[in-house]
Design an enzyme around this catalytic site. Sequence first.
Site, PDB file in Angstrom:
ATOM      1  N   ASP A   1      -9.759  -0.363   4.298  1.00  0.00           N
ATOM      2  CA  ASP A   1      -8.624  -0.864   4.946  1.00  0.00           C
ATOM      3  C   ASP A   1      -8.763  -1.256   6.509  1.00  0.00           C
ATOM      4  OD1 ASP A   1      -5.786  -1.348   5.483  1.00  0.00           O
ATOM      5  OD2 ASP A   1      -5.382   0.003   4.127  1.00  0.00           O
TER       6      ASP A   1
ATOM      7  N   HIS B   1       0.757  -1.148   0.057  1.00  0.00           N
ATOM      8  CA  HIS B   1      -0.164   0.173   0.068  1.00  0.00           C
ATOM      9  C   HIS B   1       0.872   1.335  -0.108  1.00  0.00           C
ATOM     10  CE1 HIS B   1      -4.535   0.867   0.970  1.00  0.00           C
ATOM     11  NE2 HIS B   1      -4.105   1.584  -0.030  1.00  0.00           N
TER      12      HIS B   1
ATOM     13  N   GLU C   1      -1.970  -5.194  -1.633  1.00  0.00           N
ATOM     14  CA  GLU C   1      -1.798  -6.073  -0.607  1.00  0.00           C
ATOM     15  C   GLU C   1      -2.479  -7.543  -0.712  1.00  0.00           C
ATOM     16  OE1 GLU C   1       0.405  -5.331   1.789  1.00  0.00           O
ATOM     17  OE2 GLU C   1       0.264  -3.252   2.033  1.00  0.00           O
TER      18      GLU C   1
ATOM     19  N   ASP D   1      -3.018   3.771   7.623  1.00  0.00           N
ATOM     20  CA  ASP D   1      -1.902   4.056   6.961  1.00  0.00           C
ATOM     21  C   ASP D   1      -1.611   5.439   6.897  1.00  0.00           C
ATOM     22  OD1 ASP D   1      -1.737   1.187   6.297  1.00  0.00           O
ATOM     23  OD2 ASP D   1      -2.881   1.439   4.378  1.00  0.00           O
TER      24      ASP D   1
ATOM     25  N   ASP E   1      -7.582  -1.672   0.263  1.00  0.00           N
ATOM     26  CA  ASP E   1      -6.523  -2.728   0.815  1.00  0.00           C
ATOM     27  C   ASP E   1      -7.354  -4.112   0.973  1.00  0.00           C
ATOM     28  OD1 ASP E   1      -4.897  -4.318   2.536  1.00  0.00           O
ATOM     29  OD2 ASP E   1      -4.052  -2.538   3.432  1.00  0.00           O
TER      30      ASP E   1
ATOM     31  N   ASP F   1      -6.915  -6.183   2.806  1.00  0.00           N
ATOM     32  CA  ASP F   1      -7.054  -6.789   4.241  1.00  0.00           C
ATOM     33  C   ASP F   1      -8.305  -6.104   4.844  1.00  0.00           C
ATOM     34  OD1 ASP F   1      -6.058  -4.090   5.254  1.00  0.00           O
ATOM     35  OD2 ASP F   1      -3.989  -4.903   5.523  1.00  0.00           O
TER      36      ASP F   1
ATOM     37  N   HIS G   1      -6.391  -0.857   8.161  1.00  0.00           N
ATOM     38  CA  HIS G   1      -5.446  -0.198   8.911  1.00  0.00           C
ATOM     39  C   HIS G   1      -5.512   1.460   8.292  1.00  0.00           C
ATOM     40  CE1 HIS G   1      -3.657  -4.153   8.331  1.00  0.00           C
ATOM     41  NE2 HIS G   1      -3.357  -3.993   9.517  1.00  0.00           N
TER      42      HIS G   1
ATOM     43  N   HIS H   1       4.384   1.279   3.964  1.00  0.00           N
ATOM     44  CA  HIS H   1       2.958   0.962   3.539  1.00  0.00           C
ATOM     45  C   HIS H   1       2.005   1.526   4.605  1.00  0.00           C
ATOM     46  CE1 HIS H   1       2.126  -3.339   5.473  1.00  0.00           C
ATOM     47  NE2 HIS H   1       2.841  -2.719   6.155  1.00  0.00           N
TER      48      HIS H   1
END
Length: 315
Positions: A129, A106, A283, A133, A238, A240, A131, A146
């Site tokens: 996401d 990412h 990712e 980031d 992302d 994830d 996260h 990332h």
Amino acid sequence: KEVTIISAPFSAGQRNGGVEKGPKYLLKHGLKEDLEALGWKVSLEEPLKGSGLDLPPSETSQEIFEAGNSRMRNPTIVGQATEKIFETVKSVAHKKVFPLTIGGDHAIGMSTLAGFLDAYPDACVLWIDAHADINTPDTSPSGNLHGFPVSFAMGLKRDLWHKQFDWLDNAKTKLLANRIAYIGLRDVDAGEKVILRDLGIAAYSMYHVDKYGIAKVVEMALSKINPSGKSPVHISYDVDALDPLFTPATGTPVRGGLTFREGMYIVEAVAETGNLAALDIVECNPDLAISNVHEFDTIAAGCAIAKSALGETLV
Ligand code: ARG
Ligand code: MN
Ligand code: MN
Ligand code: MN
């Protein structure tokens, strides 16, 4: 209806080998043909080809850049690669062609945001996401780049950057705090929470998805970042964000994520507004699949997100 798939086989923003194989696997799964079947004219750009910047971490020397109590890993390679990807996204966006950037890790989000905003200064961003980031060099617990792309696109803590990121100063538009919303968050570092709160960034975590339902969350997110309903929307996705049940082959999985349908709904709903104008899928790491089923599910999810974003409907 023209889309350029920007292949970004890149992994130096984190420490797992294999995420650089994402683009090859997504393309092998039929991404280009699927988009053509939807009526898009599809071209392919490979900004890292021949640069040597697409090697897995095991084949490159590892660099750590420290300044005071701040730290980032591999800034030279990440800075060089992200600049090349930025130039490609920027030129595609300026031609009014839809940039579909496929990673890779990412870190390339700094390139896609800066490149898209260069062509569309009023653009807004949905960051899907687990996260945020949005680490800065002094908040990142890992130093993995990332985990930084949003803060770089916003120009946060500019004085702590490595010189290889000077190219971001040439990007015409910085991302503003009121132009980005998150959906799917569930693993946000302590320093990132402070940044999100201080800047008043719209952040819908899994708690909000549970509380309001995904349809309401998408509606709230869009009305925050795009109150006029007229701005082009960039989705940085992302994989994830989805629960690891659906996208297991990824470097930083976090349980308790979006269901497959919730994840698909987000892109379907934004596509329906007619404002979606850029997409990243990042990712996917086939090397982290412990079975063929895991590999297939993860890659198929990435392709499904792209197809729905670009207009495939269920009926
Ligand atoms: N917040 C953690 C870090 O900065 C994890 C970042 C994960 N990012 C990602 N793009 N998967 O190290
Ligand atoms: Mn993530
Ligand atoms: Mn964490
Ligand atoms: Mn991410």
